[in-house]
Design a protein around this motif. Structure first.
Motif, PDB file in Angstrom:
ATOM      1  N   LEU B  12       0.643  -1.143   0.095  1.00 26.86           N
ATOM      2  CA  LEU B  12      -0.059  -0.024  -0.054  1.00 26.86           C
ATOM      3  C   LEU B  12       0.760   1.151  -0.015  1.00 26.86           C
ATOM      4  CD1 LEU B  12      -2.740  -1.198   2.430  1.00 26.86           C
ATOM      5  CD2 LEU B  12      -2.983  -0.814  -0.026  1.00 26.86           C
ATOM      6  N   ALA B  13       2.032   1.368   0.722  1.00 24.19           N
ATOM      7  CA  ALA B  13       2.788   2.498   0.705  1.00 24.19           C
ATOM      8  C   ALA B  13       3.156   2.520  -0.535  1.00 24.19           C
ATOM      9  CB  ALA B  13       4.026   2.215   1.721  1.00 24.19           C
ATOM     10  N   VAL B  14       3.871   1.694  -1.320  1.00 29.73           N
ATOM     11  CA  VAL B  14       4.381   1.805  -2.299  1.00 29.73           C
ATOM     12  C   VAL B  14       3.306   2.603  -3.569  1.00 29.73           C
ATOM     13  CG1 VAL B  14       5.301   0.572  -4.658  1.00 29.73           C
ATOM     14  CG2 VAL B  14       6.184   0.077  -2.225  1.00 29.73           C
ATOM     15  N   LEU B  15       2.186   1.888  -3.548  1.00 36.72           N
ATOM     16  CA  LEU B  15       1.080   2.195  -4.297  1.00 36.72           C
ATOM     17  C   LEU B  15       0.803   3.818  -3.942  1.00 36.72           C
ATOM     18  CD1 LEU B  15      -0.737   1.124  -6.357  1.00 36.72           C
ATOM     19  CD2 LEU B  15      -2.662   0.691  -4.486  1.00 36.72           C
ATOM     20  N   PHE B  16       0.958   4.048  -2.644  1.00 42.73           N
ATOM     21  CA  PHE B  16       0.560   5.406  -2.101  1.00 42.73           C
ATOM     22  C   PHE B  16       1.522   6.504  -2.829  1.00 42.73           C
ATOM     23  CE2 PHE B  16       0.705   8.666   1.373  1.00 42.73           C
ATOM     24  CZ  PHE B  16      -0.395   9.208   1.179  1.00 42.73           C
ATOM     25  N   VAL B  17       2.771   6.271  -2.613  1.00 43.09           N
ATOM     26  CA  VAL B  17       3.736   7.275  -2.904  1.00 43.09           C
ATOM     27  C   VAL B  17       3.895   7.198  -4.480  1.00 43.09           C
ATOM     28  CG1 VAL B  17       6.230   7.859  -2.984  1.00 43.09           C
ATOM     29  CG2 VAL B  17       5.247   6.796  -0.994  1.00 43.09           C
ATOM     30  N   GLY B  18       3.618   6.136  -5.090  1.00 43.07           N
ATOM     31  CA  GLY B  18       3.821   5.848  -6.584  1.00 43.07           C
ATOM     32  C   GLY B  18       2.495   6.641  -7.311  1.00 43.07           C
ATOM     33  N   SER B  19       1.265   6.483  -6.664  1.00 45.83           N
ATOM     34  CA  SER B  19       0.360   7.315  -7.364  1.00 45.83           C
ATOM     35  C   SER B  19       0.439   8.797  -7.140  1.00 45.83           C
ATOM     36  CB  SER B  19      -0.937   6.536  -6.854  1.00 45.83           C
ATOM     37  OG  SER B  19      -1.129   6.967  -5.428  1.00 45.83           O
ATOM     38  N   GLY B  20       0.915   9.227  -5.960  1.00 39.43           N
ATOM     39  CA  GLY B  20       1.013  10.277  -5.563  1.00 39.43           C
ATOM     40  C   GLY B  20       2.104  11.125  -6.460  1.00 39.43           C
ATOM     41  N   ILE B  21       3.176  10.305  -6.875  1.00 40.27           N
ATOM     42  CA  ILE B  21       4.196  10.851  -7.965  1.00 40.27           C
ATOM     43  C   ILE B  21       3.713  11.117  -9.207  1.00 40.27           C
ATOM     44  CG2 ILE B  21       6.348  10.575  -8.990  1.00 40.27           C
ATOM     45  CD1 ILE B  21       7.628   9.407  -6.649  1.00 40.27           C
ATOM     46  N   MET B  22       2.799  10.015  -9.538  1.00 40.75           N
ATOM     47  CA  MET B  22       1.996  10.158 -10.919  1.00 40.75           C
ATOM     48  C   MET B  22       1.069  11.233 -11.121  1.00 40.75           C
ATOM     49  SD  MET B  22       3.185   7.638 -12.578  1.00 40.75           S
ATOM     50  CE  MET B  22       2.066   7.123 -13.973  1.00 40.75           C
ATOM     51  N   VAL B  23       0.383  11.728  -9.623  1.00 40.90           N
ATOM     52  CA  VAL B  23      -0.460  12.708  -9.838  1.00 40.90           C
ATOM     53  C   VAL B  23       0.240  14.208 -10.208  1.00 40.90           C
ATOM     54  CG1 VAL B  23      -1.984  14.412  -8.306  1.00 40.90           C
ATOM     55  CG2 VAL B  23      -2.044  11.781  -8.253  1.00 40.90           C
ATOM     56  N   ILE B  24       1.397  14.263  -9.677  1.00 44.17           N
ATOM     57  CA  ILE B  24       2.198  15.609 -10.003  1.00 44.17           C
ATOM     58  C   ILE B  24       2.729  15.659 -11.258  1.00 44.17           C
ATOM     59  CG2 ILE B  24       2.118  16.599  -7.646  1.00 44.17           C
ATOM     60  CD1 ILE B  24       5.056  15.383  -7.438  1.00 44.17           C
ATOM     61  N   THR B  25       2.811  14.357 -11.823  1.00 43.54           N
ATOM     62  CA  THR B  25       3.765  14.348 -13.103  1.00 43.54           C
ATOM     63  C   THR B  25       2.768  14.281 -14.290  1.00 43.54           C
ATOM     64  OG1 THR B  25       4.141  12.198 -12.857  1.00 43.54           O
ATOM     65  CG2 THR B  25       5.918  13.618 -12.005  1.00 43.54           C
TER      66      THR B  25
END
Lengths: 348, 170
Positions: B12-25
């Protein structure tokens, strides 16, 4: 632990198969009932009494070519029907269709997931369903689809409110978010032997909830997102073949689930009140409960189908006015009255 | 045998951080919204691993189910196109911002590094606290005043929004 996983897996597979079979039957019923309403015969050629017509339709959808518009957003165009069907199917996970059954010496709960927050889970998932339709509308890159998607998101946001508020009335009376306990509370009888169903205790909430459920499942008179005369096919204009089939499927699964929720929250759920009179216990009682649940759900579904073929579609501004200026105030007033009466009863 | 909670947390943490990075890029606003929804789901999952069922489901109902639908609605209504790429200049302010954020990140990492898990883990108690009943009791007894004040603030915001949205008051 391994055993629990196997039992849960078996329940999930069984529920999915049952839902899919039920959808086929519901489509057939809908076509026959609509034919009856419009004084036609309806499908009667494939199989006995036309029973296999829906199966033939499914095969046709499977064989059809899947066309994606050139300028569509392919990944999201593919994702949208998956969201729709996934959300529709997983809502059923918390609905209890009976109390417990003893199989091979084990007590088995007749629901997939017994969660502490059953109703909130349902609300959370129904609020997810809108993404399937909205994204389908957006990714198709078509004016009509986009308008359908926009309408759908506005409609769901508007009716979700009155749906949530009318549920709170039920929660106040039951004192629990667990669907199993809500059903248990309704198993009692009121003065004069009427069953203590929430439809009698919360009639206003029942009406607002049913209307909101029509709107949330995009059934006529609230099927603005796919209004054929105005929007060609609405959000699924650009869908064909199996992906269109998935939208159809999720519409009917939504209808089944909505009926099951209405039965559970307002019509006494699976509760079979005369278990002792008939001398039923254990597994025979469980079977009686499941049958009770199925009959009630079937009747609600019949009601939903009849409504579809008797009422005309709302105009868009009428829909919004009904949602915000009629439904929400009524639901709120019902909440205030219920809470006041309960407070007075506790105080006295 | 690895603890299933740890596995869930890592996923979940990987998904959380990964999707967060995708949001801003992402350049497409709709894609950014979709990744933000995924992000909220990962966060709700993290709440679930902490036995906070109620918070998890409220996270989905309020943020993923209501607020993001409005975001998507507005983005689709305005028919926003993809963001254009800008030629960025490196200014003193940007250098300072990067330096400060890096410092904060290292502080957080350092604190995690030196801290020992001193809190006794009590799953039964955590489960008790995460239930709706416990949250309701706390909200309507100890925190009644802040709760009521919040509702007043929200009412004011709603009235303000209606006044702004109405072109002429009648």
């Amino acid at each position: 632990m391994f055993e629990t996983a196997i039992i849960a897996g078996a329940k999930i597979v069984l529920t999915l198969i049952t839902l899919l079979t039920l959808v086929v039957l519901t489509v057939y019923t809908e076509r026959r009932v609509s034919a009856f309403v419009q004084d036609r015969v309806g499908p009667n050629r494939v199989g006995p009494k036309g029973l296999l017509q829906a199966v033939a339709d499914v095969v046709k959808l499977l064989m059809k070519e899947d066309i994606v518009p050139k300028n569509a957003n392919k990944p999201i165009h593919d994702l949208a029907p998956m969201i729709s069907i996934g959300v529709a199917m997983s809502t059923f996970a918390v609905i209890p269709i009976g109390s417990t059954m003893t199989l091979f010496g084990r007590q088995i709960d007749m629901m997939i997931a017994d969660v502490n927050i059953g109703i909130l889970y349902i609300l959370a998932l129904t609020s997810m369903g809108v993404y399937g339709i909205t994204l389908a509308g957006w990714s198709s890159n078509n004016k009509y689809s986009l308008l359908g998607g926009l309408r759908s998101s506005a409609q769901l946001i508007s009716y979700e409110l009155s749906m949530g508020v009318s549920i709170i009335g039920v929660l106040l009376i039951s004192g629990s978010l667990e669907l199993d306990e809500i059903v248990g509370k309704q198993a009692a009888t009121l003065w004069g032997g009427i069953p203590a169903w929430n439809v009698f205790l919360q009639p206003v909430a029942f009406v607002t909830f049913v209307v909101a459920a029509f709107a949330e499942t995009n059934r006529l008179p609230f099927d603005l997102p796919e209004a054929e005369p105005e929007l060609v096919g609405g959000y699924h204009t650009e869908y064909s073949g199996l992906k269109f089939g998935l939208f159809m499927l999720s519409e009917y699964v939504n209808m089944i689930v909505a009926s099951a929720i209405i039965v559970t929250l307002f019509l006494g759920g699976y509760a079979f009140p005369w278990g002792e009179q008939f001398g039923l216990s254990g597994n025979s009682l469980a079977v009686a409960e499941v049958l009770t649940f199925c009959v009630k759900t079937g009747l609600v579904m019949f009601f939903i189908i009849m409504i579809r073929w008797t009422l005309p579609r709302f105009r868009y501004d009428q829909l919004m006015r009904l949602g915000w200026k009629v439904m929400l105030p009524i639901a709120l007033a019902n909440l205030v009255v219920t809470a006041s009466i309960l407070a007075l009863m506790n105080w006295a | 045998m690895v603890n299933i909670e740890v596995v869930l947390f890592v996923v979940l943490a990987v998904l959380f951080v990964g999707s967060g990075i995708m949001v801003i890029t992402r350049r497409s606003p709709v894609l950014a919204v979709l990744y933000l929804i995924l992000n909220f789901f990962a966060l709700a999952g993290l709440y679930l691993t902490l036995q906070a069922q109620f918070i998890a489901v409220i996270q989905i109902i309020v943020y993923a189910g209501a607020i993001m639908v409005l975001f998507l609605f507005v983005i689709m209504l305005l028919n926003l196109k993809d963001e254009e790429k800008l030629i960025e200049k490196i200014t003193a302010r940007k250098v300072l911002a990067v330096g400060l954020s890096a410092a904060v990140m290292f502080e957080i990492l350092y604190i995690i590094w030196i801290s020992t898990p001193g809190i006794e883990r009590d799953v039964a108690k955590a489960e008790e606290l995460g239930r709706v009943e416990a949250i309701g009791k706390a909200l309507f007894s100890d925190f009644l005043f802040p709760f009521e004040v919040t509702s007043v603030v929200l009412i004011v915001a709603i009235v303000g929004a209606v006044i702004l949205a109405k072109k002429k008051l009648d």
